[in-house]
Motif scaffolding. Structure first.
Motif, short mmCIF file in Angstrom:
data_model
loop_
_atom_site.label_atom_id
_atom_site.label_comp_id
_atom_site.label_asym_id
_atom_site.label_seq_id
_atom_site.Cartn_x
_atom_site.Cartn_y
_atom_site.Cartn_z
N PHE B 300 1.15 -1.51 0.06
CA PHE B 300 -0.11 0.23 -0.20
C PHE B 300 1.28 1.42 -0.23
O PHE B 300 0.50 2.45 -0.57
N ALA B 301 1.95 0.96 0.67
CA ALA B 301 2.64 2.34 1.19
C ALA B 301 3.70 2.75 -0.58
O ALA B 301 3.30 3.64 -1.04
N VAL B 302 4.20 1.35 -0.65
CA VAL B 302 4.48 1.38 -2.73
C VAL B 302 4.38 2.25 -3.46
O VAL B 302 4.03 2.80 -4.06
N GLY B 303 3.03 1.44 -3.73
CA GLY B 303 1.79 2.28 -4.36
C GLY B 303 1.73 3.81 -3.93
O GLY B 303 1.21 4.84 -4.97
N ALA B 304 1.44 4.34 -3.19
CA ALA B 304 0.79 6.04 -2.97
C ALA B 304 2.60 6.59 -2.59
O ALA B 304 2.09 7.21 -3.10
N TYR B 305 3.07 6.23 -2.43
CA TYR B 305 4.94 6.36 -2.92
C TYR B 305 4.58 7.06 -3.98
O TYR B 305 5.60 7.77 -4.25
N THR B 306 4.67 5.75 -4.77
CA THR B 306 4.96 6.03 -5.85
C THR B 306 4.03 6.80 -7.19
O THR B 306 4.76 8.43 -7.92
N THR B 307 2.79 7.04 -6.45
CA THR B 307 2.15 8.01 -7.21
C THR B 307 2.29 9.17 -7.01
O THR B 307 3.02 9.75 -7.47
N ALA B 308 2.44 9.45 -4.95
CA ALA B 308 2.83 10.83 -4.36
C ALA B 308 4.97 11.52 -5.40
O ALA B 308 4.20 12.05 -6.59
N LEU B 309 5.82 10.36 -6.04
CA LEU B 309 7.05 10.90 -6.86
C LEU B 309 6.79 11.17 -7.64
O LEU B 309 7.70 11.89 -8.64
N LEU B 310 5.51 10.25 -8.48
CA LEU B 310 5.61 10.58 -9.98
C LEU B 310 4.74 11.72 -9.78
O LEU B 310 4.96 12.23 -11.55
N THR B 311 3.54 12.40 -9.14
CA THR B 311 2.77 13.05 -9.65
C THR B 311 2.98 14.88 -9.17
O THR B 311 2.79 15.68 -9.33
N THR B 312 3.59 14.70 -7.60
CA THR B 312 3.85 15.95 -6.75
C THR B 312 3.97 16.99 -7.43
O THR B 312 4.78 16.78 -8.54
N GLY B 378 10.51 12.23 1.30
CA GLY B 378 10.12 13.38 2.67
C GLY B 378 10.52 12.79 4.00
O GLY B 378 10.12 13.49 4.64
N GLY B 379 11.07 11.76 4.62
CA GLY B 379 11.06 11.30 5.95
C GLY B 379 9.95 11.71 6.27
O GLY B 379 8.35 11.41 6.30
N ALA B 380 9.56 12.02 7.58
CA ALA B 380 8.19 12.40 8.18
C ALA B 380 7.52 13.33 8.09
O ALA B 380 6.64 13.41 8.38
N GLN B 381 7.96 14.11 7.45
CA GLN B 381 7.42 15.08 6.29
C GLN B 381 6.53 14.63 6.09
O GLN B 381 5.48 15.17 5.12
N GLY B 382 6.90 13.46 4.76
CA GLY B 382 6.38 13.19 3.90
C GLY B 382 6.17 14.01 2.62
O GLY B 382 7.30 14.69 2.64
N ILE B 383 5.16 13.54 1.93
CA ILE B 383 5.19 14.31 -0.14
C ILE B 383 4.34 14.63 0.46
O ILE B 383 2.99 14.36 0.29
N LEU B 384 3.98 16.40 -0.34
CA LEU B 384 3.39 16.83 0.38
C LEU B 384 2.83 17.52 -1.35
O LEU B 384 3.49 17.54 -2.40
N GLU B 385 1.69 18.41 -2.13
CA GLU B 385 1.11 18.89 -2.28
C GLU B 385 0.79 17.43 -3.98
O GLU B 385 1.17 18.20 -5.08
N ILE B 386 0.17 16.75 -4.02
CA ILE B 386 0.06 16.03 -4.93
C ILE B 386 -1.72 15.99 -5.42
O ILE B 386 -2.69 15.95 -4.34
N PRO B 387 -1.47 16.21 -7.16
CA PRO B 387 -2.49 16.84 -7.28
C PRO B 387 -3.58 15.73 -7.58
O PRO B 387 -3.66 14.39 -7.96
N LYS B 388 -5.18 16.42 -7.59
CA LYS B 388 -6.32 15.12 -7.46
C LYS B 388 -5.88 14.53 -8.95
O LYS B 388 -6.03 15.25 -10.38
N PRO B 389 -6.69 13.58 -9.64
CA PRO B 389 -6.07 13.51 -10.98
C PRO B 389 -7.42 14.53 -12.24
O PRO B 389 -8.28 14.64 -11.16
N ARG B 390 -7.56 14.12 -13.56
CA ARG B 390 -8.07 14.70 -14.22
C ARG B 390 -7.99 15.07 -15.40
O ARG B 390 -7.96 13.49 -15.77
#
Lengths: 348, 574
Positions: B300-312, B378-390
């Motif tokens: 679940f984490a891999v899916g989330a982080y991959t998406t985050a890194l690729l779209t943020t 991003g460590g404990a701060q995580g990754i922000l600003e992931i856009p919504k899909p369009r």
């Protein structure tokens, strides 16, 4: 073996990778020489202290596994219950100054309440949750044990709150001795010394008493033992009692070392101690002790020794990584552990 | 408590029966005390079922006493009248520990230790009438509820068929009044008039409760009568088809509801959808292949982080892909991680596997949280600003829109899972689950089979993680705790291992319901723990078992009864 080609390569890769990290890291750290001898001594001392606690927890796992072939997933949480009960004695004693002025009766009171609580809860979980699964095979008992673990944690969270409570730390605990130039914290000596004492008592109980003999017989072959007239239920209760006592002591010590209690505190040491039990050879009492000390040492010395050398920043954050890697390596490569040949045959 | 009259002829055998009733009462009473001490009762007391009359907390305690009464009555082998008196006894005994607790709270303040034992709780338990009267009433209430429970247990089926649905409907209508009122308010005319009759501003009226009870009870009766009136020689309805129909209707409701019920329900259902996705994935591993994986959250984490890194849009971005490109990459990467995850533990079996996978999952979490991986993740701060899909110019920003994305994903995944289950691979998994050695002897490639289970299971979780990332528009390591793995495990256990409709049922019951009862909050994990224990003990096949599994478990009961030692299962015999 030839059929497992690709997988074997991967497993060997894993082994070599870990060995490489250990060797390169150690050399790197030693060349850098960033740590003084006193620091290394501190790491070792802390490792032995935490290791003695792991050893006590691991005993609970190994004895229950020996008798029931069940991973008592909730054992770490039994430790937590002991720590909590101890806290509710220690905190008022500390506030009134009793613990500071009368360390021995104070500690005895804390330990007695902690042991009583953890043992009672261990016996209750056995009676309510585990006994119905005595003859059930497959994953059901383990899943039930996971449920027990969560149930205990959340019960304590609900009853006592989710905040981290800081454990009292009277002054005599912060005293330290000077041994040939090294600084030895008093609390470490106390924890290791008492842990060794309690484990010796436990070992004698298991080796020398009638009940201990019965326990070893059930661990060897439950059905044959039952046919010989051993009351298996009594043995199981006895086993959980011993495990509960050890867990209570370990809980208090763990809380004194880390100076805090909270409802989830038992989980990680529980899993690690299970690793220690497997490392020593599950079902083996000396093995659990050895495994506990070894795990404590590796976890304490490892981050600085292995990881600092390969240039990883803030290696102490990865302490659990080392512990869990060790756990997984043992489960994969040597599930029979160091001293557990007998059980290995049964597992295979 | 001496309200039970011993019939003269039964003096000798009644003693153990009485004892049994008392013990039953005490067990239920202990449960009630537990719920009270951990604070669940007071929390439930904040929600009315019928405004000013009955709170959910009070109803829970009454239900416990009634349960004690029913159980005491069911166990006893005496005349019907005596059984009902036993129920009364058990109910009173069940209330006794609570009464003792109330006395204790009244005498000493335990709040310094037990945070839930507050004056509010005392007021609730004693109905604000002061200790003496209140405690007498508490025991009387327990006895009354026990009596009712026993009476219901002893009454003919026709009565039960009316009362149970009636009571359930009142509870649902009362507890979810806010949502139901919001939904009904959207319509003018009759619908709103009915709402105004049933509900006041705060919740269900007493008159409304009686009406709902009566209508549902009559309905229950009518349905029951119609069933019974069916001619005896008519062919029995195919239970599978009936279940499929029910599942279809439930799915239809799930699919259409958010569009009408607004964004809150949409958000809840979306979460349910994500857990359905993960549940289906873990179901492949545990339900079909028998691999108890406690590190599932890693995928679940891999899916989330991959998406985050690729779209943020933040500085952590590796690429700026659109969501629809990032999602398949996330799924593929999850598969890869799943296979890598499975590789080392190929030779580990049963309970050791559970601990090994748990360790692997924790390793992933430790790494993600550490400073070591912080430059990338991003460590404990995580990754922000992931856009919504369009889609074209439309941004799928609302929870309802994202719910439909989840629903579509879950639909595709369900189809895949369903086809897999009946495929050659699915059969191989089941063989593996039942006996690894025999499966290997039959020529099943264990390595391939297990790695496919990990990989495909991970794909589902990765997909869920990917949607999760865009739902929150940020990812933090703290979202990927072991708790998630346990949640998913609990829901497939409740639904039934290896059963697809079971996954849906489990997700709705374990994720959706607590989410609707918002104050339930963290107590849900207490409930999950209890659910795991109770399900394993009473109904290991789950609430909606797969056909194969049910047959197996029942056949297994028989063999177990015959000879516990010779059961050919993979984990240690014993």
């Amino acid at each position: 073996m030839a059929r497992m080609g690709a997988v074997d390569v991967a497993l060997w890769g894993m082994r070599i990778g870990v060995v490489l990290v250990v060797v390169v890291g150690t050399i790197g750290t030693l060349i850098k020489g960033r740590y003084t001898a006193a620091q290394w001594f501190d790491f070792v001392m802390f490792g032995l202290t935490i290791g003695s606690i792991y050893a006590q927890i691991a005993l609970g796992y190994t004895m229950v596994y020996g008798v029931l072939r069940l991973i008592n997933f909730a054992h770490g949480d039994i430790v937590m219950t002991g720590a909590f009960a101890g806290y509710f004695v220690a905190a008022p004693l500390d506030r009134s100054g009793f613990l500071q002025n009368h360390p021995v009766p104070g500690m005895v009171a804390i330990l007695v309440v902690a042991i009583a609580t953890s043992t009672t809860i261990a016996l209750l979980t056995e009676r309510i949750a585990y006994r119905p699964f005595r003859r059930v095979v497959g994953l059901a008992p383990l899943i039930c044990a996971i449920g027990v673990s969560f149930f205990l944690e959340q019960t304590f969270r609900g009853a006592f709150g989710s905040a981290v409570k800081s454990y009292p730390s009277p002054e005599w605990q912060r005293a330290s001795f000077n041994v040939i130039g090294f600084n030895v914290p008093g609390i470490d000596v106390l924890v290791i010394g008492l842990a060794l004492l309690f484990m010796l008592v436990l070992y004698l109980v298991v080796q020398r008493t009638r009940m201990g003999k019965a326990m070893r017989a059930v661990a060897e072959d439950g059905e044959a033992a039952a046919l010989m007239g051993i009351d298996v239920n009594k043995v199981v209760v006895f086993t959980f009692t011993l495990g509960g006592v050890m867990a209570g002591i370990a809980g208090v010590f763990y809380a004194f070392v880390y100076k805090q209690v909270y409802f989830f505190m038992g989980f990680t040491p529980g899993i690690k101690a299970f690793g220690a039990a497997v490392l020593g050879g599950i079902g083996s009492i000396p093995g659990a002790m050895l495994g506990g000390f070894f795990l404590g040492l590796v976890e304490s010395v490892g981050p600085s020794l292995f990881l600092d050398g390969i240039g990883i920043p803030a290696p102490y954050q990865l302490r659990d990584l080392i512990a869990f890697t060790l756990l997984i390596m043992v489960l994969i490569f040597r599930p029979q552990g160091i001293l557990g040949e007998r059980m290995a045959k049964k597992r295979a | 408590m001496s309200g039970v009259h011993t019939p003269p002829g039964l003096a000798a055998p009644i003693h153990p029966i009485l004892r049994r009733a008392v013990l039953t009462g005490l067990a239920f009473g202990a449960g009630a005390v537990h719920l009270t001490v951990v604070g669940v009762v007071l929390m439930l007391h904040q929600r009315w079922i019928v405004v000013g009359t009955l709170s959910l907390g009070e109803a829970t305690l009454l239900a416990i006493a009634a349960g004690a009464g029913a159980m005491a009555a069911a166990n006893a082998g005496t005349a019907a009248g005596a059984r009902i008196m036993l129920g009364l006894l058990a109910g009173a005994v069940a209330a006794a520990p609570l009464a003792a607790l109330a006395v204790l709270i009244d005498l000493v303040s335990l709040r310094a230790i037990f945070i839930a034992l507050s004056p509010d709780l005392l007021a609730m338990l004693t109905l604000g009438l002061g200790p003496a009267t209140g405690i007498a009433l508490l025991i009387a209430g327990g006895a009354g509820a026990g009596l009712l429970g026993a009476a219901l247990q002893q009454s003919p089926r026709a009565v039960i068929r009316a009362v149970l649905p009636g009571a359930t409907a009142v509870v649902v209508a009362g507890v979810f009044q806010e949502l139901i009122q919001l939904m009904l308010q959207q319509y003018e005319g009759v619908v709103n008039d009915v709402r105004a009759f049933l509900y006041s501003w705060e919740g269900l009226n007493p008159a409304g409760a009686i009406t709902i009870f009566a209508v549902t009870a009559l309905l229950g009766e009518a349905v029951g009568l119609r069933r019974r009136r069916r001619p005896a020689h008519a062919p029995p309805r195919d239970p599978r088809r009936a279940r499929m129909m029910r599942a279809g209707i439930a799915l239809l409701v799930l699919a259409v509801l958010p569009a009408f019920a607004g964004s809150y329900i949409g958000q809840v259902l979306m979460l349910v959808g994500l857990y359905i996705l993960m549940g289906m994935g873990l179901n492949l591993e545990i339900g079909l292949a028998g691999l108890l994986d406690l590190g599932f959250v890693a995928f679940f984490a891999v899916g989330a982080y991959t998406t985050a890194l690729l779209t943020t849009e933040s500085a952590h971005a590796l690429l700026h892909l659109s969501y629809w490109l990032a999602m398949p990459v996330a799924v593929l990467l999850s598969i890869l991680v799943g296979v890598l995850f499975g590789l080392p533990v190929l030779g580990v079996r049963g309970d050791y596997l559970a601990v090994a996978t748990l360790g692997l999952g924790e390793i992933v979490r430790v790494i993600v949280q550490s400073d070591f991986a912080a430059p990338l993740l991003g460590g404990a701060q995580g990754i922000l600003e992931i856009p919504k899909p369009r889609i074209g110019p439309y941004v799928l920003g609302s929870p309802v829109a994202l719910f439909y994305v989840t629903l579509a994903a879950a639909g595709v995944a369900a189809f895949v899972a369903w086809r897999l289950e009946n495929s050659r691979l699915g059969r191989a998994w089941m063989a593996l689950r039942d006996d690894e050695d025999v499966a290997q002897a039959l020529g099943i490639n264990l390595i391939q089979c297990k790695l496919l289970a990990y990989g495909l299971g991970a794909a589902f979780a990765g997909l869920a993680g990917s949607i999760f990332a865009t739902m929150l528009t940020s990812v933090y390591p703290s979202s990927f705790q072991l708790l998630i793995s346990i949640n998913v495990l609990a829901l497939i256990i409740v639904g039934g291992m290896g059963s697809l409709p079971g996954v849906v049922l489990g997700a709705v019951a374990l994720i959706g319901l607590p989410e609707l009862l918002r104050e339930f909050g963290e107590y849900r994990y207490l409930f999950y723990g209890a659910v795991l224990i109770v399900m394993m003990r009473l109904r290991p096949e789950g609430l909606w078992p797969s056909d194969v599994r049910q047959r197996e478990l029942h056949a297994r009961d028989e063999t177990l009864a015959l000879d516990a030692g010779s059961d050919p299962l993979p984990v240690q015999p014993r």
